[in-house]
Design an enzyme around this catalytic site. Structure first.
Site, short mmCIF file in Angstrom:
data_model
loop_
_atom_site.label_atom_id
_atom_site.label_comp_id
_atom_site.label_asym_id
_atom_site.label_seq_id
_atom_site.Cartn_x
_atom_site.Cartn_y
_atom_site.Cartn_z
N ARG A 1 25.87 50.53 28.16
CA ARG A 1 26.52 50.07 29.39
C ARG A 1 26.26 51.10 30.47
O ARG A 1 26.51 52.29 30.27
CB ARG A 1 28.02 49.94 29.10
CG ARG A 1 28.82 49.42 30.25
CD ARG A 1 30.26 49.18 29.83
NE ARG A 1 31.06 50.38 29.79
CZ ARG A 1 32.38 50.40 30.01
NH1 ARG A 1 33.01 49.28 30.24
NH2 ARG A 1 33.06 51.52 29.95
N THR B 1 27.37 50.55 37.13
CA THR B 1 27.41 49.11 37.41
C THR B 1 28.19 48.34 36.34
O THR B 1 28.52 47.17 36.54
CB THR B 1 25.99 48.53 37.45
OG1 THR B 1 25.43 48.69 36.13
CG2 THR B 1 25.10 49.27 38.44
N ASP C 1 36.81 56.60 24.67
CA ASP C 1 35.44 56.17 24.34
C ASP C 1 35.31 56.11 22.82
O ASP C 1 35.36 57.14 22.13
CB ASP C 1 34.44 57.17 24.92
CG ASP C 1 33.01 56.68 24.74
OD1 ASP C 1 32.30 56.54 25.74
OD2 ASP C 1 32.60 56.43 23.58
N ASP D 1 32.53 58.25 21.21
CA ASP D 1 32.84 59.69 21.24
C ASP D 1 33.91 60.02 20.21
O ASP D 1 33.84 61.04 19.53
CB ASP D 1 33.34 60.11 22.63
CG ASP D 1 32.23 60.12 23.66
OD1 ASP D 1 31.05 59.85 23.29
OD2 ASP D 1 32.53 60.38 24.84
N1 URA Z 1 34.07 51.37 25.70
C1 URA Z 1 34.87 52.30 25.10
O1 URA Z 1 34.44 53.03 24.20
N2 URA Z 1 36.16 52.40 25.53
C2 URA Z 1 36.68 51.63 26.49
O2 URA Z 1 37.85 51.75 26.81
C3 URA Z 1 35.82 50.67 27.10
C4 URA Z 1 34.52 50.56 26.69
#
Ligand code: URA
Length: 211
Positions: free
Chosen positions: A103, A107, A202, A205
């Site tokens: 992603r 954008t 995330d 992560d």
């Molecule tokens: N991707 C993620 O890892 N966490 C989010 O909150 C949104 C997209």
């Protein structure tokens, strides 16, 4: 499109520990794995089976076995990889394909950087694994990929979803599309960076320890 938000105290408990900022990566990975197995139980409710005759030690009887073609499980890299073992534990004879999607953080558009899926998915049920259904862009692109190759139905298993992402997927495919989303929790909203609130941060992560 159908949405199943799993309402179960064990799921809610594990999800709460997963969200906690103080939960370390090894614990996060173990909990994500356990949660997926619980979600997979619900997500595979419609898995196709055929009648199968066997002998017990006592008599002949008819049961079921998974139909061919076998279901295809597709983790969306990178974070979906942390969901693969939890899924294949429940359905070990499924085949596994991989889809790498990233992603753009500016954008919020999803693009594909890796694809190891069979060209022909005719007649197949596809189980997509993606922990975070945020804007819906990644999931919608992955569902399109599966339908373009002939998949009959797509079941997405997610840990968390934002209402905006669910609405985006429904808008894209329509209410009657053979798409099911199974999720452990439905959160409040997205923030300005496209993160789910309250969310868990995330997912990639947190799984793999990169900050
Ligand atoms: N991707 C993620 O890892 N966490 C989010 O909150 C949104 C997209």
């Amino acid at each position: 499109m159908q949405l199943h938000v799993i309402d179960h105290p064990l799921v809610a408990h594990k999800l709460t520990v997963l969200r906690n900022v103080n939960t370390d990566s090894p614990t996060f990975r173990r909990l994500a794995d356990e949660l997926v197995t619980l979600l997979a139980y619900e997500a595979t409710r419609g898995v196709r089976v055929e009648s199968h005759e066997i002998m017990t030690p006592v008599s002949r009887t008819t049961g079921v076995r998974l139909s061919s073609p076998k279901p295809l499980v597709v983790p969306i890299l990178r974070a979906g990889l942390g969901m693969l073992d939890g899924m294949t534990r429940l359905i070990p004879t499924a085949e596994v394909g991989f889809l790498g999607m990233i992603r753009d953080e500016e954008t919020l558009q999803a693009s594909t950087y890796a694809n190891r899926l069979p060209e022909d998915l005719s007649g197949r049920q596809v189980f997509l694994l993606d922990p975070m259904l945020a804007t819906g862009g990644t999931l919608a692109a992955a569902i399109t990929f599966a339908f373009d190759r002939g998949a009959t139905d797509v079941i997405a298993i997610c840990l968390l979803a934002a209402p905006e992402g669910v609405a985006a997927v429904e808008r894209r495919f329509g209410p009657e599309a053979p798409v099911t989303i199974v999720v452990a929790g439905m959160d409040e909203r997205l923030n300005d960076h496209g993160y789910i609130v309250p969310g868990l941060g995330d997912a990639g992560d947190r799984l793999y320890g990169v900050v």
